[in-house]
Design a protein around this motif. Structure first.
Motif, PDB file in Angstrom:
ATOM      1  N   ILE A   1       0.853  -1.182   0.000  1.00 16.37           N
ATOM      2  CA  ILE A   1       0.000   0.000   0.000  1.00 16.37           C
ATOM      3  C   ILE A   1       0.890   1.233   0.000  1.00 16.37           C
ATOM      4  CG2 ILE A   1      -1.818   1.236   1.261  1.00 16.37           C
ATOM      5  CD1 ILE A   1      -2.023  -1.673   2.790  1.00 16.37           C
ATOM      6  N   GLU A   2       0.655   2.159  -0.918  1.00 19.13           N
ATOM      7  CA  GLU A   2       1.377   3.434  -0.897  1.00 19.13           C
ATOM      8  C   GLU A   2       0.745   4.351   0.146  1.00 19.13           C
ATOM      9  OE1 GLU A   2       3.536   4.734  -4.841  1.00 19.13           O
ATOM     10  OE2 GLU A   2       1.419   4.340  -5.223  1.00 19.13           O
ATOM     11  N   GLN A   3       1.606   4.997   0.933  1.00 18.29           N
ATOM     12  CA  GLN A   3       1.117   5.831   2.023  1.00 18.29           C
ATOM     13  C   GLN A   3       2.086   6.980   2.243  1.00 18.29           C
ATOM     14  OE1 GLN A   3       0.792   4.166   6.153  1.00 18.29           O
ATOM     15  NE2 GLN A   3      -1.367   4.054   5.646  1.00 18.29           N
ATOM     16  N   ASP A   4       1.593   8.200   2.057  1.00 17.56           N
ATOM     17  CA  ASP A   4       2.415   9.408   2.239  1.00 17.56           C
ATOM     18  C   ASP A   4       3.710   9.336   1.433  1.00 17.56           C
ATOM     19  OD1 ASP A   4       0.558  10.474   4.065  1.00 17.56           O
ATOM     20  OD2 ASP A   4       1.418   9.305   5.688  1.00 17.56           O
ATOM     21  N   GLY A   5       3.613   8.800   0.231  1.00 18.67           N
ATOM     22  CA  GLY A   5       4.775   8.722  -0.653  1.00 18.67           C
ATOM     23  C   GLY A   5       5.658   7.520  -0.424  1.00 18.67           C
ATOM     24  N   GLY A   6       5.508   6.841   0.718  1.00 15.53           N
ATOM     25  CA  GLY A   6       6.283   5.644   1.010  1.00 15.53           C
ATOM     26  C   GLY A   6       5.479   4.391   0.703  1.00 15.53           C
ATOM     27  N   LEU A   7       6.030   3.251   1.100  1.00 15.78           N
ATOM     28  CA  LEU A   7       5.390   1.970   0.804  1.00 15.78           C
ATOM     29  C   LEU A   7       5.212   1.181   2.089  1.00 15.78           C
ATOM     30  CD1 LEU A   7       4.451   0.148  -1.627  1.00 15.78           C
ATOM     31  CD2 LEU A   7       6.612  -1.053  -1.321  1.00 15.78           C
ATOM     32  N   LEU A   8       3.958   0.821   2.375  1.00 18.33           N
ATOM     33  CA  LEU A   8       3.647  -0.023   3.516  1.00 18.33           C
ATOM     34  C   LEU A   8       3.614  -1.475   3.055  1.00 18.33           C
ATOM     35  CD1 LEU A   8       2.808  -0.006   6.539  1.00 18.33           C
ATOM     36  CD2 LEU A   8       0.430   0.043   5.758  1.00 18.33           C
ATOM     37  N   LEU A   9       4.406  -2.329   3.703  1.00 19.30           N
ATOM     38  CA  LEU A   9       4.489  -3.751   3.368  1.00 19.30           C
ATOM     39  C   LEU A   9       3.855  -4.542   4.506  1.00 19.30           C
ATOM     40  CD1 LEU A   9       8.228  -3.514   2.392  1.00 19.30           C
ATOM     41  CD2 LEU A   9       6.406  -3.932   0.762  1.00 19.30           C
TER      42      LEU A   9
END
Length: 615
Positions: A587-595
């Motif tokens: 999931i993309e979140q605030d420009g980063g990537l949640l794994l």
């Protein structure tokens, strides 16, 4: 032997033809790793007058059919060799790729040429939100993904262009190459853009579930291995001084707005939207300022909600509860049954909930079509369905089993599965750099991640080749409001992964993406149909593919962030799915990537999931 544009080509024949030229000593023919073009590297004989590239290509035209003539011949002083003294084909490919990149960089970018290229460029510009596209631009390097690719094909077909195929866009993503397969029927002859017409007179009549909904319905029973759970995701949010009365009003406004929030399943497995439902209330537990009392109340909330199995025959098929604790803090537990709405629908719902919480009188955009309208009318043509069945009937012959991971016990010995979450986050700067590298290779972020996931699975699997179950958000572009509709639009796709010896990482990515393109082009039959076909071919009672990859990249609009309420922060979550061992969500979140990994912990020996996740 390689295959390019449907033609099987013997590289040795090209090399023999090149060395027949009196001024060429050695030759290596290859398919370029990045652009998948036929090219060659040659070393000229010692002469003051070596042949030009044009002369060599003309020479080859006398020996070979047109499709076997390389697009470029690169001159090298000497062929790189392996320690055994053989030509190092990988090193040659790198040198050729570098030379071709220099040629492309020094060649002025050409604008689209002819009606087909201009039509494709116009669609790309609209859907990718960019301008100034050139003939050699790569769709995926420009930021395209599988979801946008599906829309590209749909738009071109609606505009009267025959030959627009999803698999071709994945195989030849350069604009000029993709456009060569298009033929115009003329604007008047093209079919009208697909339109889903609302049928309000049938709005409250029962309707059949989708294949995935039916699987969720059956999976909550104990009749299946790792069954007895609903496909369910649960999230906790925490905030200060949350107005629960205002939040309750916002929920009731959305329940009246979205049909599927009033849906239930009938005992025989069909679904039905209720015209009216009772007012929805949010139960509240008061824990007070005592830390131990608060901790106990929060633990009770998680214990009661995180793995609950909602009764699909009873409204509502979602649950919201609250705990007031500390000095003005509120913990919200929010639970959804996936048989009702998918992940994109939840994000849409949470965004609208946030809007109404802050502005109860806010005018939300209209939703003039329903999930029932979609399910009952959006179907493939008989020809498309037969084509997909024929494709997968052949594909199952080479489809590997699911990952043969080390297990602590037989899945049939697990009572009620309990899923445990692992998660980590790739910082925004690092994720953006990684995406830029992927684009430079002409692959999507999802391709990069599913290939990495497959390699990790392959490392721990008893057999390197394996099949991963991909979750797709299959919401066809058939109505201007379809993106606002809540429902379970999920479909599944089986992706077979076979590591190849001496394959570069870039080659593995590109090969995986091309395979995904071919499979997506034939996704009119579900993965559940494919698994039934697989079981029939193998004489098995049933086949499961218990490891899942779920990517939401490209699903969300605007900045790409999933919907989260601004009045509270997500602090914990878990999902569960019947007959699944492990679900990897990105999931993309605030420009980063949640794994995120949600897995049945007791299935695996201690330390295995931690080691795999760390890798």
């Amino acid at each position: 032997q390689i295959k390019i544009n449907g033609h099987r080509i013997e590289l040795g024949e090209i090399e023999t033809a090149l060395t027949q030229h009196p001024h060429i000593t050695t030759a290596t023919a290859l398919k370029t790793p990045h652009t998948h073009q036929l090219a060659a590297a040659v070393t000229p004989a010692g002469t003051d007058d070596p042949p030009s590239e044009e002369e060599l290509l003309a020479h080859l035209s006398d020996w070979l059919p047109p499709y076997a003539v390389p697009v470029h011949c690169v001159f090298l002083d000497a062929m790189p060799l392996t320690p055994n003294g053989k030509i190092d084909r990988r090193a040659v490919a790198d040198l050729v790729e570098r030379a071709l990149e220099d040629i492309r960089r020094d060649t002025p970018a050409e604008p689209p040429r002819g009606p087909a290229e201009e039509a494709v460029a116009a669609v790309w510009e609209e859907l990718l939100g960019i301008s100034g596209i050139h003939r050699d631009d790569n769709f995926f390097s420009l930021g395209g993904d599988s979801l946008i690719a599906t829309r590209v094909v749909s738009r071109l077909r609606a505009a009267g262009w025959e030959g627009a195929e999803l698999g071709d866009l994945f195989r030849t993503p350069e604009l000029a190459a993709f456009s060569t397969g298009l033929r115009s029927r003329g604007s008047a002859a093209g079919p009208a853009a697909p339109v889903l017409r609302p049928a309000p007179e049938h709005r409250y009549e029962p309707f059949d579930p989708t294949d995935v909904q039916r699987a969720y319905w059956m999976g909550r029973t104990d009749d299946f291995e790792l069954g007895g759970v609903g496909c369910h995701f649960y999230t906790e949010y925490d905030g200060e001084h949350i107005d629960l009365d205002r939040l309750e009003d916002a929920w009731n406004t959305l329940i009246a707005r979205h049909d599927m929030l009033r849906a239930v399943f009938l005992p025989e497995g069909r679904q039905q939207v209720r015209p009216e439902v009772p007012p929805f209330t949010i139960p509240v537990s008061e824990a007070g300022p005592d830390p131990e009392e608060a901790e106990a109340a929060l633990a009770a909330l998680r214990s009661e909600m995180s793995h609950q199995v909602l009764d699909p025959c009873r409204w509502p098929l979602f649950d919201v509860r609250a705990v007031r604790y500390g000095r003005g803090r509120v913990r919200l537990g929010v639970s959804f049954d996936s048989i009702l709405i998918d992940a994109l629908s939840v994000m849409t719902l949470l965004r609208e909930l946030d809007t109404l919480y802050h502005a109860p009188d806010a005018g939300l955009p209209p939703v003039e079509v329903t999930f029932r309208d979609y399910v009952t009318s959006v179907r493939p043509s008989p020809e498309e369905l037969e084509s997909s069945k024929a494709y997968w009937s052949e594909r199952v012959l080479e489809l590997p089993d699911g990952p043969q991971l080390p297990l602590a016990k037989d899945p049939s010995a697990v009572g009620t599965p309990r899923f445990v979450r692992r998660e980590d986050r790739l910082p925004a700067e690092r994720w953006q750099r990684l995406r830029e590298r992927a684009r430079a290779c002409g692959v999507t972020g999802s391709t990069l991640l599913v290939t990495a996931f497959s390699e990790v699975l392959s490392t721990w699997s008893a057999r390197q080749e394996l099949t991963v179950n991909l979750t797709l958000f299959d919401r066809r572009e058939v109505h201007p409001h379809i993106g606002r509709v809540l429902g379970d639009f999920t479909s599944l796709l089986l992706l077979g992964y076979r590591p190849e010896a001496d394959e570069t990482w870039r080659d593995a990515l590109l090969r995986t993406q091309r395979q995904m393109g071919r499979d997506l082009a034939h996704s009119d039959v579900s993965a559940l149909w494919v698994m039934r076909e697989l079981a029939r071919r193998r004489g098995a009672h049933g086949v499961t593919m218990p490891v899942v990859f779920t990517s939401t990249l490209g699903v969300f609009d605007g900045d790409g962030n999933p919907g989260e309420p601004s009045f509270a922060e997500r602090v914990w979550g878990v999902s569960q799915t019947p007959q699944v061992w492990l679900d990897h969500q990105v999931i993309e979140q605030d420009g980063g990537l949640l794994l995120v990994w949600d897995a049945v912990e007791e299935l695996f020996p201690p330390g295995v999931l931690d080691a795999m996740f760390t890798t």
